[in-house]
Design a protein around this motif. Structure first.
Motif, PDB file in Angstrom:
ATOM      1  N   ALA A 298      -4.594   0.487   7.500  1.00 51.79           N
ATOM      2  CA  ALA A 298      -5.675   0.102   6.789  1.00 51.79           C
ATOM      3  C   ALA A 298      -6.668   1.030   6.404  1.00 51.79           C
ATOM      4  CB  ALA A 298      -6.026  -1.099   7.764  1.00 51.79           C
ATOM      5  N   GLY A 299      -6.448   2.463   6.373  1.00 49.11           N
ATOM      6  CA  GLY A 299      -7.541   3.098   6.189  1.00 49.11           C
ATOM      7  C   GLY A 299      -8.751   3.117   7.319  1.00 49.11           C
ATOM      8  N   LYS A 355       0.061  -8.031   4.709  1.00 49.84           N
ATOM      9  CA  LYS A 355       0.523  -7.843   3.017  1.00 49.84           C
ATOM     10  C   LYS A 355      -0.091  -6.768   2.666  1.00 49.84           C
ATOM     11  CE  LYS A 355       2.894  -8.446  -0.741  1.00 49.84           C
ATOM     12  NZ  LYS A 355       2.102  -7.413  -1.679  1.00 49.84           N
ATOM     13  N   ALA A 356      -1.475  -6.431   2.926  1.00 48.71           N
ATOM     14  CA  ALA A 356      -2.324  -5.473   1.992  1.00 48.71           C
ATOM     15  C   ALA A 356      -2.049  -4.112   2.593  1.00 48.71           C
ATOM     16  CB  ALA A 356      -3.714  -5.840   2.021  1.00 48.71           C
ATOM     17  N   MET A 357      -2.075  -4.254   3.866  1.00 49.37           N
ATOM     18  CA  MET A 357      -1.383  -3.096   4.928  1.00 49.37           C
ATOM     19  C   MET A 357      -0.059  -2.426   4.563  1.00 49.37           C
ATOM     20  SD  MET A 357      -2.844  -3.145   8.541  1.00 49.37           S
ATOM     21  CE  MET A 357      -2.073  -4.606   9.356  1.00 49.37           C
ATOM     22  N   GLN A 358       0.785  -3.414   4.091  1.00 47.65           N
ATOM     23  CA  GLN A 358       2.030  -3.170   3.681  1.00 47.65           C
ATOM     24  C   GLN A 358       2.083  -2.432   2.500  1.00 47.65           C
ATOM     25  OE1 GLN A 358       4.911  -2.685   5.173  1.00 47.65           O
ATOM     26  NE2 GLN A 358       4.943  -4.293   6.856  1.00 47.65           N
ATOM     27  N   ASP A 359       1.169  -2.794   1.669  1.00 44.40           N
ATOM     28  CA  ASP A 359       1.044  -2.398   0.085  1.00 44.40           C
ATOM     29  C   ASP A 359       0.381  -0.844   0.031  1.00 44.40           C
ATOM     30  OD1 ASP A 359       1.835  -4.422  -1.101  1.00 44.40           O
ATOM     31  OD2 ASP A 359      -0.197  -5.396  -1.744  1.00 44.40           O
ATOM     32  N   VAL A 360      -0.577  -0.591   1.056  1.00 42.44           N
ATOM     33  CA  VAL A 360      -0.948   0.734   1.105  1.00 42.44           C
ATOM     34  C   VAL A 360      -0.039   1.680   1.783  1.00 42.44           C
ATOM     35  CG1 VAL A 360      -2.792   2.016   2.545  1.00 42.44           C
ATOM     36  CG2 VAL A 360      -3.442  -0.276   1.575  1.00 42.44           C
ATOM     37  N   VAL A 361       0.709   1.140   2.792  1.00 44.87           N
ATOM     38  CA  VAL A 361       1.710   2.220   3.263  1.00 44.87           C
ATOM     39  C   VAL A 361       2.679   2.601   2.246  1.00 44.87           C
ATOM     40  CG1 VAL A 361       3.476   1.998   5.008  1.00 44.87           C
ATOM     41  CG2 VAL A 361       1.490   1.179   5.757  1.00 44.87           C
ATOM     42  N   GLY A 362       2.986   1.513   1.704  1.00 44.29           N
ATOM     43  CA  GLY A 362       4.089   1.653   0.493  1.00 44.29           C
ATOM     44  C   GLY A 362       3.646   2.592  -0.622  1.00 44.29           C
TER      45      GLY A 362
END
Length: 452
Positions: A298-299, A355-362
């Protein structure tokens, strides 16, 4: 930052002295009378009568990442107009998703109200967050809310665990591995002196992980140790251990009566069927502790929030629960994670936050693809990247600090020399995928120009 002075063991020495013998040899007994410092010389600095911790003196140079920062700063002084791209220290670059920062902002505003204000919280973390961590990451593994200790990050917990274990244990580490495991062991007095000829500390078992063994150690050649530090996906190699490999590790720990400290800081980057937690392995609760973190999901590298799992089934040799002693350490040395950080943690574990964390990881995983394609096209052997935000590049026959210097000097790109992670990292360089997309693309262009 100037490198810390260090003690070195002569190459002819067969066995490093113990920390207690080192102290006895280098410091006079307390009963010996000592003269006060001289004040007559204008250049002499005043000194206290307090001995320096001899274990600190064993550390080699500066801690790896501040040393990289020092060399980066020196390069910038030499080339003030250079546009340096940092792909060395594993610091995140993308903004924290709003669903998470909104949760922190709401908690912050509530602190200005009578009803919303809160002071000290539970040292172990807020109950709701501990429940959410247990349900989200360990729901099928028998880990309960009371097994979770929320903290200000996994790196901090590594040092707290070292305090828990004390100075009379022997550790094993993957080689290469995250340097905090070794350095905290040295500071605690668990090791002998640094042996320059083999680039290892005495009384640490270095478990070699290389392309030849699939980056998983040959456990049949590893002697009994008390504590085994194991990171998967590994920093720096990026290798994730398979289910069969972790089953072997748990069995090895049980056979030897060891405790595994399992660092799962990059588990969310796993995209194959590799286990994301050691507790997916039957019997692991009796031999393992696991640390986790929101830093690379999550940064939260600056926000600071992580956790450690100490199962109630994990017991010391006398039958005393490890969790009870760790709880005592936490209550003595820690007042609990920031309430704002914990609010952010709850935001992370909401459906929208996940979902937001998955997008960042992606996003970061797409960066790794660019880096891998770059070095592969140049003919290098490249490892990692599939399940981690790091690319492990082989420069056979070359000193990794020399490669670091070459890339910095000629391409103005900061990397991490593999030897900073242990002797097994010599000849490799770690490239971090944490960066803005335009910087990753520009770094790839410069690297292609350098090694074309």
């Amino acid at each position: 930052m100037n490198p810390v002075a260090c003690l070195r063991l002569p190459a002819s020495a067969a066995t490093p002295p113990s920390p207690s013998r080192c102290r006895a040899a280098s410091q006079p007994p307390r009963s010996v009378s000592r003269l006060p410092p001289r004040a007559s010389s204008s250049t002499a600095a005043y000194t206290t009568k307090v001995y320096r911790n001899a274990n600190i003196a064993k550390l080699q140079a500066g801690y790896l990442f501040p040393e990289i920062a020092r060399r980066r700063a020196a390069h910038l002084l030499k080339h003030p107009d250079a546009k340096i791209i940092s792909l060395g220290i594993g610091d995140t670059t993308e903004p924290i998703p709003e669903v998470i920062t909104n949760a922190m902002a709401e908690r912050a505003h509530a602190l200005s109200t009578v009803d919303g204000y809160s002071g000290y919280g539970a040292e172990q973390g807020e109950k709701k967050l501990r429940e959410a961590i247990a349900a989200t990451y360990y729901g099928d593994h028998g880990i309960e809310e009371t097994d979770i200790f929320v903290s200000d990050g996994a790196k901090c917990d590594i040092s707290r665990l070292q305090v828990l274990f004390g100075s009379n244990v022997k550790i094993a580490v993957q080689d290469p591995s995250y340097p905090a495991y070794v350095d905290s062991s040295v500071i605690m007095g668990q090791t002998g002196l640094y042996q320059q000829d083999v680039q290892k500390y005495g009384n640490i078992e270095y478990m070699r992980c290389s392309p030849e063994n699939g980056f998983f150690p040959d456990l049949s050649s590893v002697p009994q140790t008390d504590i085994i530090f194991f990171c998967s996906p590994n920093n720096p190699t990026g290798a994730a251990a398979s289910r069969d490999q972790l089953t072997q590790l748990v069995k090895f720990a049980k056979d030897n009566g060891s405790i595994i400290v399992y660092d799962s800081a990059y588990a969310m980057y796993i995209s194959d069927d590799s286990p994301k937690s050691i507790f997916e392995i039957p019997g692991a609760k009796e031999v393992a502790i696991e640390t986790g973190s929101f830093s690379k999901y999550a940064g939260f590298t600056g926000v600071r929030l992580g956790w450690t799992v100490v199962p109630k089934e994990l017991l010391f040799s006398d039958g005393h629960p490890v969790a009870k002693d760790f709880n005592r350490i936490v209550c003595t040395s820690f007042n609990g994670a920031s309430t704002l950080s914990q609010a952010g943690g709850l935001g992370c574990l909401s459906p929208e936050g996940l979902k937001a964390m998955q997008d960042v990881v992606g996003f970061y995983k797409e960066n790794t693809d660019i880096i891998v394609d770059t070095f592969t096209s140049l003919g290098f052997n490249v490892y990692g990247a599939k399940n981690a935000p790091y690319v492990w590049v082989h420069f056979p026959g070359r000193n990794s600090w020399d490669v670091f210097a070459e890339i910095l000097e000629k391409a103005h790109v900061v990397t991490t020399p593999g030897s900073g992670f242990g002797p097994g990292g010599e000849g490799f360089v770690r490239i971090s995928a944490f960066g803005h997309r335009e910087n990753i693309i520009e770094a790839a262009r410069r690297l292609k120009q350098l090694y074309k």
